[in-house]
Design a protein around this motif. Structure first.
Motif, PDB file in Angstrom:
ATOM      1  N   VAL A  16       0.836  -1.211   0.000  1.00 34.90           N
ATOM      2  CA  VAL A  16       0.000   0.000   0.000  1.00 34.90           C
ATOM      3  C   VAL A  16       0.865   1.253   0.000  1.00 34.90           C
ATOM      4  N   ALA A  17       1.946   1.265   0.773  1.00 37.09           N
ATOM      5  CA  ALA A  17       2.822   2.438   0.828  1.00 37.09           C
ATOM      6  C   ALA A  17       3.503   2.692  -0.512  1.00 37.09           C
ATOM      7  N   VAL A  18       3.966   1.641  -1.160  1.00 36.77           N
ATOM      8  CA  VAL A  18       4.596   1.802  -2.482  1.00 36.77           C
ATOM      9  C   VAL A  18       3.554   2.247  -3.509  1.00 36.77           C
ATOM     10  N   GLY A  19       2.362   1.663  -3.449  1.00 38.59           N
ATOM     11  CA  GLY A  19       1.298   2.078  -4.369  1.00 38.59           C
ATOM     12  C   GLY A  19       0.905   3.532  -4.176  1.00 38.59           C
ATOM     13  N   TYR A  20       0.806   3.957  -2.922  1.00 35.64           N
ATOM     14  CA  TYR A  20       0.478   5.349  -2.619  1.00 35.64           C
ATOM     15  C   TYR A  20       1.575   6.287  -3.113  1.00 35.64           C
ATOM     16  N   ALA A  21       2.823   5.899  -2.917  1.00 39.49           N
ATOM     17  CA  ALA A  21       3.943   6.725  -3.369  1.00 39.49           C
ATOM     18  C   ALA A  21       3.998   6.788  -4.898  1.00 39.49           C
ATOM     19  N   LEU A  22       3.732   5.660  -5.562  1.00 39.08           N
ATOM     20  CA  LEU A  22       3.697   5.670  -7.028  1.00 39.08           C
ATOM     21  C   LEU A  22       2.570   6.546  -7.551  1.00 39.08           C
ATOM     22  N   LEU A  23       1.410   6.448  -6.922  1.00 38.72           N
ATOM     23  CA  LEU A  23       0.277   7.280  -7.331  1.00 38.72           C
ATOM     24  C   LEU A  23       0.590   8.759  -7.132  1.00 38.72           C
ATOM     25  N   ALA A  24       1.245   9.079  -6.034  1.00 38.74           N
ATOM     26  CA  ALA A  24       1.581  10.478  -5.757  1.00 38.74           C
ATOM     27  C   ALA A  24       2.631  11.016  -6.707  1.00 38.74           C
ATOM     28  N   SER A  25       3.569  10.169  -7.124  1.00 42.00           N
ATOM     29  CA  SER A  25       4.659  10.679  -7.946  1.00 42.00           C
ATOM     30  C   SER A  25       4.392  10.598  -9.448  1.00 42.00           C
ATOM     31  N   LEU A  26       3.443   9.781  -9.863  1.00 41.26           N
ATOM     32  CA  LEU A  26       3.211   9.609 -11.299  1.00 41.26           C
ATOM     33  C   LEU A  26       1.890  10.179 -11.794  1.00 41.26           C
ATOM     34  N   SER A  27       0.976  10.479 -10.898  1.00 42.40           N
ATOM     35  CA  SER A  27      -0.357  10.889 -11.329  1.00 42.40           C
ATOM     36  C   SER A  27      -0.811  12.130 -10.562  1.00 42.40           C
ATOM     37  N   PRO A  28      -1.511  13.041 -11.234  1.00 39.63           N
ATOM     38  CA  PRO A  28      -2.024  14.223 -10.535  1.00 39.63           C
ATOM     39  C   PRO A  28      -3.343  13.969  -9.799  1.00 39.63           C
ATOM     40  N   VAL A  29      -3.759  12.726  -9.665  1.00 41.58           N
ATOM     41  CA  VAL A  29      -5.044  12.386  -9.054  1.00 41.58           C
ATOM     42  C   VAL A  29      -5.130  12.886  -7.616  1.00 41.58           C
ATOM     43  N   LEU A  30      -4.069  12.746  -6.844  1.00 46.07           N
ATOM     44  CA  LEU A  30      -4.098  13.139  -5.436  1.00 46.07           C
ATOM     45  C   LEU A  30      -4.119  14.651  -5.237  1.00 46.07           C
ATOM     46  N   TYR A  31      -3.821  15.411  -6.271  1.00 46.15           N
ATOM     47  CA  TYR A  31      -3.684  16.854  -6.126  1.00 46.15           C
ATOM     48  C   TYR A  31      -4.817  17.630  -6.789  1.00 46.15           C
ATOM     49  N   ARG A  32      -5.845  16.948  -7.232  1.00 45.36           N
ATOM     50  CA  ARG A  32      -6.934  17.629  -7.939  1.00 45.36           C
ATOM     51  C   ARG A  32      -7.648  18.657  -7.079  1.00 45.36           C
ATOM     52  N   ARG A  33      -7.927  18.334  -5.848  1.00 48.00           N
ATOM     53  CA  ARG A  33      -8.734  19.227  -5.010  1.00 48.00           C
ATOM     54  C   ARG A  33      -7.907  20.093  -4.071  1.00 48.00           C
ATOM     55  N   LYS A  34      -6.601  20.036  -4.180  1.00 47.89           N
ATOM     56  CA  LYS A  34      -5.746  20.866  -3.348  1.00 47.89           C
ATOM     57  C   LYS A  34      -5.530  22.218  -4.012  1.00 47.89           C
ATOM     58  N   ALA A  35      -5.506  23.257  -3.206  1.00 45.86           N
ATOM     59  CA  ALA A  35      -5.211  24.587  -3.728  1.00 45.86           C
ATOM     60  C   ALA A  35      -3.750  24.649  -4.153  1.00 45.86           C
ATOM     61  N   LEU A  36      -3.472  25.444  -5.172  1.00 41.75           N
ATOM     62  CA  LEU A  36      -2.109  25.530  -5.696  1.00 41.75           C
ATOM     63  C   LEU A  36      -1.121  26.034  -4.657  1.00 41.75           C
ATOM     64  N   GLY A  37      -1.561  26.891  -3.745  1.00 43.28           N
ATOM     65  CA  GLY A  37      -0.680  27.421  -2.718  1.00 43.28           C
ATOM     66  C   GLY A  37      -0.297  26.396  -1.665  1.00 43.28           C
ATOM     67  N   LEU A  39       0.445  23.180  -2.376  1.00 43.61           N
ATOM     68  CA  LEU A  39       1.266  22.129  -2.977  1.00 43.61           C
ATOM     69  C   LEU A  39       2.745  22.482  -2.868  1.00 43.61           C
ATOM     70  N   THR A  40       3.564  21.452  -2.715  1.00 47.18           N
ATOM     71  CA  THR A  40       5.004  21.683  -2.762  1.00 47.18           C
ATOM     72  C   THR A  40       5.419  21.879  -4.218  1.00 47.18           C
ATOM     73  N   LYS A  41       6.683  22.235  -4.391  1.00 48.57           N
ATOM     74  CA  LYS A  41       7.192  22.480  -5.746  1.00 48.57           C
ATOM     75  C   LYS A  41       7.049  21.233  -6.621  1.00 48.57           C
ATOM     76  N   ASN A  42       7.401  20.075  -6.080  1.00 51.67           N
ATOM     77  CA  ASN A  42       7.330  18.843  -6.864  1.00 51.67           C
ATOM     78  C   ASN A  42       5.892  18.407  -7.122  1.00 51.67           C
ATOM     79  N   GLU A  43       5.016  18.582  -6.131  1.00 51.29           N
ATOM     80  CA  GLU A  43       3.604  18.244  -6.337  1.00 51.29           C
ATOM     81  C   GLU A  43       2.981  19.124  -7.413  1.00 51.29           C
ATOM     82  N   MET A  57      11.087  11.218  -8.486  1.00 48.93           N
ATOM     83  CA  MET A  57      11.779  10.350  -7.532  1.00 48.93           C
ATOM     84  C   MET A  57      11.809  10.974  -6.138  1.00 48.93           C
ATOM     85  N   ASP A  58      12.037  12.276  -6.068  1.00 51.41           N
ATOM     86  CA  ASP A  58      12.028  12.974  -4.785  1.00 51.41           C
ATOM     87  C   ASP A  58      10.651  12.868  -4.138  1.00 51.41           C
ATOM     88  N   LEU A  59       9.613  13.077  -4.918  1.00 46.92           N
ATOM     89  CA  LEU A  59       8.252  12.980  -4.405  1.00 46.92           C
ATOM     90  C   LEU A  59       7.921  11.548  -3.996  1.00 46.92           C
TER      91      LEU A  59
END
Length: 94
Positions: A16-37, A39-43, A57-59
């Protein structure tokens, strides 16, 4: 050879942790509802689609180690581990 529940839970947590990290680093799905301010630079770069391999890779590494402190990851691992353990215990070893 039988698997103990904690072994199954640990494996489920890693998956689950690897899947969550892959989803966070390869897809913008987790960041759709977050305000731009917020988000970190990499996000932000992943959300915009301009992330380099270094940004991804950093993310990935940051998200993987942050998942050690994320309650939702533990809940998903517990659910997955419990299901796999009971399926393995009651269907395979009868």
């Amino acid at each position: 050879m039988t698997a103990d529940f904690w072994e199954v839970f640990l494996l489920a947590f890693i998956i689950v942790a690897v899947g969550y990290a892959l989803l966070a680093s390869l897809s913008p799905v987790l960041y759709r509802r977050k305000a731009l301010g917020r988000l970190t630079k990499n996000e932000l770069k992943v959300k915009q689609g301009t992330a380099t391999l270094e940004n991804r890779m950093d993310l990935f590494v940051r998200t993987f180690f942050t998942s050690l402190f994320t309650f939702q990851v533990y809940l998903l691992a517990l659910l997955l581990g419990t299901c796999v353990y009971f399926i393995f215990k009651y269907t395979v070893h009868q």
